[in-house]
Scaffold this active site. Structure first.
Site, PDB file in Angstrom:
ATOM      1  N   ASN A 185       0.866  -1.185   0.000  1.00  0.00           N
ATOM      2  CA  ASN A 185       0.000   0.000   0.000  1.00  0.00           C
ATOM      3  C   ASN A 185       0.901   1.234   0.000  1.00  0.00           C
ATOM      4  O   ASN A 185       1.493   1.566   1.026  1.00  0.00           O
ATOM      5  CB  ASN A 185      -0.892  -0.025   1.250  1.00  0.00           C
ATOM      6  CG  ASN A 185      -1.732   1.229   1.367  1.00  0.00           C
ATOM      7  OD1 ASN A 185      -1.833   2.021   0.424  1.00  0.00           O
ATOM      8  ND2 ASN A 185      -2.351   1.426   2.519  1.00  0.00           N
ATOM      9  N   GLY A 206       1.847   2.100  10.731  1.00  0.00           N
ATOM     10  CA  GLY A 206       2.752   3.247  10.598  1.00  0.00           C
ATOM     11  C   GLY A 206       3.365   3.675  11.917  1.00  0.00           C
ATOM     12  O   GLY A 206       3.963   4.743  12.017  1.00  0.00           O
ATOM     13  N   LYS A 245       0.023   4.264  -0.378  1.00  0.00           N
ATOM     14  CA  LYS A 245      -0.651   5.434   0.200  1.00  0.00           C
ATOM     15  C   LYS A 245      -0.429   6.673  -0.679  1.00  0.00           C
ATOM     16  O   LYS A 245      -0.340   6.555  -1.893  1.00  0.00           O
ATOM     17  CB  LYS A 245      -0.192   5.670   1.638  1.00  0.00           C
ATOM     18  CG  LYS A 245      -0.219   4.406   2.480  1.00  0.00           C
ATOM     19  CD  LYS A 245      -0.030   4.677   3.937  1.00  0.00           C
ATOM     20  CE  LYS A 245       0.089   3.354   4.674  1.00  0.00           C
ATOM     21  NZ  LYS A 245      -0.054   3.468   6.098  1.00  0.00           N
ATOM     22  N   SER A 262       3.068  -2.309  10.427  1.00  0.00           N
ATOM     23  CA  SER A 262       4.509  -2.259  10.694  1.00  0.00           C
ATOM     24  C   SER A 262       5.250  -3.555  10.355  1.00  0.00           C
ATOM     25  O   SER A 262       6.154  -3.981  11.071  1.00  0.00           O
ATOM     26  CB  SER A 262       4.771  -1.843  12.146  1.00  0.00           C
ATOM     27  OG  SER A 262       4.247  -0.546  12.371  1.00  0.00           O
ATOM     28  N   GLU A 299      -5.791  -5.240  10.189  1.00  0.00           N
ATOM     29  CA  GLU A 299      -4.793  -4.200  10.445  1.00  0.00           C
ATOM     30  C   GLU A 299      -5.163  -3.459  11.724  1.00  0.00           C
ATOM     31  O   GLU A 299      -5.974  -2.529  11.694  1.00  0.00           O
ATOM     32  CB  GLU A 299      -4.764  -3.205   9.282  1.00  0.00           C
ATOM     33  CG  GLU A 299      -4.375  -3.826   7.960  1.00  0.00           C
ATOM     34  CD  GLU A 299      -3.724  -2.794   7.055  1.00  0.00           C
ATOM     35  OE1 GLU A 299      -2.574  -3.011   6.680  1.00  0.00           O
ATOM     36  OE2 GLU A 299      -4.348  -1.758   6.757  1.00  0.00           O
ATOM     37  N   GLU A 325      -7.032   4.365   7.509  1.00  0.00           N
ATOM     38  CA  GLU A 325      -6.825   5.807   7.283  1.00  0.00           C
ATOM     39  C   GLU A 325      -8.050   6.425   6.634  1.00  0.00           C
ATOM     40  O   GLU A 325      -8.382   7.587   6.875  1.00  0.00           O
ATOM     41  CB  GLU A 325      -5.549   6.024   6.447  1.00  0.00           C
ATOM     42  CG  GLU A 325      -4.303   5.827   7.323  1.00  0.00           C
ATOM     43  CD  GLU A 325      -3.094   5.279   6.593  1.00  0.00           C
ATOM     44  OE1 GLU A 325      -3.046   5.335   5.351  1.00  0.00           O
ATOM     45  OE2 GLU A 325      -2.189   4.775   7.293  1.00  0.00           O
ATOM     46  N   HIS A 352      -9.727   0.804   4.496  1.00  0.00           N
ATOM     47  CA  HIS A 352      -8.429   1.031   5.152  1.00  0.00           C
ATOM     48  C   HIS A 352      -8.634   1.979   6.335  1.00  0.00           C
ATOM     49  O   HIS A 352      -9.415   2.921   6.260  1.00  0.00           O
ATOM     50  CB  HIS A 352      -7.407   1.612   4.164  1.00  0.00           C
ATOM     51  CG  HIS A 352      -6.027   1.606   4.739  1.00  0.00           C
ATOM     52  ND1 HIS A 352      -5.575   2.598   5.585  1.00  0.00           N
ATOM     53  CD2 HIS A 352      -5.012   0.712   4.635  1.00  0.00           C
ATOM     54  CE1 HIS A 352      -4.339   2.315   5.961  1.00  0.00           C
ATOM     55  NE2 HIS A 352      -3.972   1.174   5.403  1.00  0.00           N
TER      56      HIS A 352
HETATM   57  C1  PEP Z   1      -0.991  -0.008   5.851  1.00  0.00           C
HETATM   58  O1  PEP Z   1      -1.139   1.184   5.690  1.00  0.00           O
HETATM   59  O2  PEP Z   1      -1.798  -0.784   5.320  1.00  0.00           O
HETATM   60  C2  PEP Z   1       0.124  -0.469   6.684  1.00  0.00           C
HETATM   61  C3  PEP Z   1       0.109  -1.700   7.124  1.00  0.00           C
HETATM   62  O3  PEP Z   1       1.120   0.439   6.966  1.00  0.00           O
HETATM   63  P1  PEP Z   1       2.532   0.153   7.698  1.00  0.00           P
HETATM   64  O4  PEP Z   1       3.083  -1.123   7.134  1.00  0.00           O
HETATM   65  O5  PEP Z   1       3.376   1.337   7.382  1.00  0.00           O
HETATM   66  O6  PEP Z   1       2.226   0.016   9.159  1.00  0.00           O
END
Ligand code: PEP
Length: 251
Positions: free
Chosen positions: A8, A176, A10, A215, A170, A99, A97
């Site tokens: 992703n 993040g 973003k 992460s 997630e 976000e 997602h």
């Molecule tokens: C994501 O945005 O789907 C995600 C898992 O981000 P990160 O790996 O940076 O935590």
């Protein structure tokens, strides 16, 4: 069943940068993609076509959009329809997602509309769910996952082949932040999701892939991929550089 490793990106990378990363990744993966992996890249809308065109002819990479609007066409300023995404050459979309849920304020009902419309329009979907730290600490993990899944998958088109719908767990507090969920947290949440999916989609549930995201890095990918009910990874930050993402794919 192949494990999916998804990137992703973003709101990162212009078209040129996205194309370059696709080329670098393709060069690394050329002879090294493990047989049991599928790879999906989710660039921004604006760099989606450039990313797809940068991939070699027989690419192993698949592509998707990070969002979709649940209508065929019309007066929806700023939005992008499933047919536009398909026309760009992509076959996947992310829905729900965290976000988008938390920054753009999308609710479960809207995520559900997007999921069912995208699937009915021919896109494959990675539907994301996950609890906030506050919800987890209040002991609401099961309830949150149940509400999100039941509404997100409320109106699935039938018949639906199981490989077209993927669920990504997630935990919001791990995205993040550098904090990866512990193995026990991941096993617990994925087992809950598998159980909830049994009631929602029935017998094909064991072919539905459940990804972990939050992460993920080259250093922890192999360990997470070994956990029960983990059928792949959704990767944000560590997917931006081809070499780091390739290490996760090959973990
Ligand atoms: C994501 O945005 O789907 C995600 C898992 O981000 P990160 O790996 O940076 O935590």
């Amino acid at each position: 069943m192949k494990k999916i490793i998804a990137a992703n990106w973003k709101m990162n990378k212009n078209s040129q940068e996205a194309a370059q990363t696709v080329q670098e990744l393709s060069a690394i993966l050329n002879n090294t993609l493990p047989e049991k992996r599928e790879v999906i890249i989710f660039p921004s809308f604006i760099s989606l076509e450039a990313s797809i065109h940068a991939a070699p002819e027989n690419t192993v990479l698949q592509f998707g959009a990070q969002d979709v609007y649940p209508a065929k066409d019309g007066a929806y300023t700023g939005e992008v329809s499933p047919s536009m995404i398909l026309d760009a050459g992509a076959s996947w979309v992310l829905t729900g997602h965290s976000e988008r849920r938390h920054i753009i304020k999308e609710d479960n009902a809207f995520v559900g509309q997007k999921t069912s419309f995208a699937l009915a329009s021919g896109l494959n979907v990675v539907a994301c769910v996950g609890e906030t730290l506050e919800e987890r600490e209040a002991g609401r993990l099961y309830d949150v996952l149940s509400e999100q899944l039941n509404q997100t998958l409320a109106k699935l088109p039938t018949p639906l082949s199981p490989e077209r719908l993927v669920v990504a767990y997630e935990p919001v507090w791990a995205i993040g932040t550098g904090k990866t969920a512990g193995s026990e947290d991941i096993i617990e949440a994925h087992a809950i999701i598998r159980e909830l999916l049994k009631d929602i989609i029935g017998t094909s549930v064991f072919q539905t892939r459940i990804l972990y995201g939050g992460s993920v890095k080259p250093e922890n990918a192999a360990e997470i991929l070994k956990l029960e009910n983990v059928d792949g990874l959704l990767v944000g930050g560590a997917s931006l550089k081809a070499d780091s993402f390739a290490k996760i794919i090959c973990a």
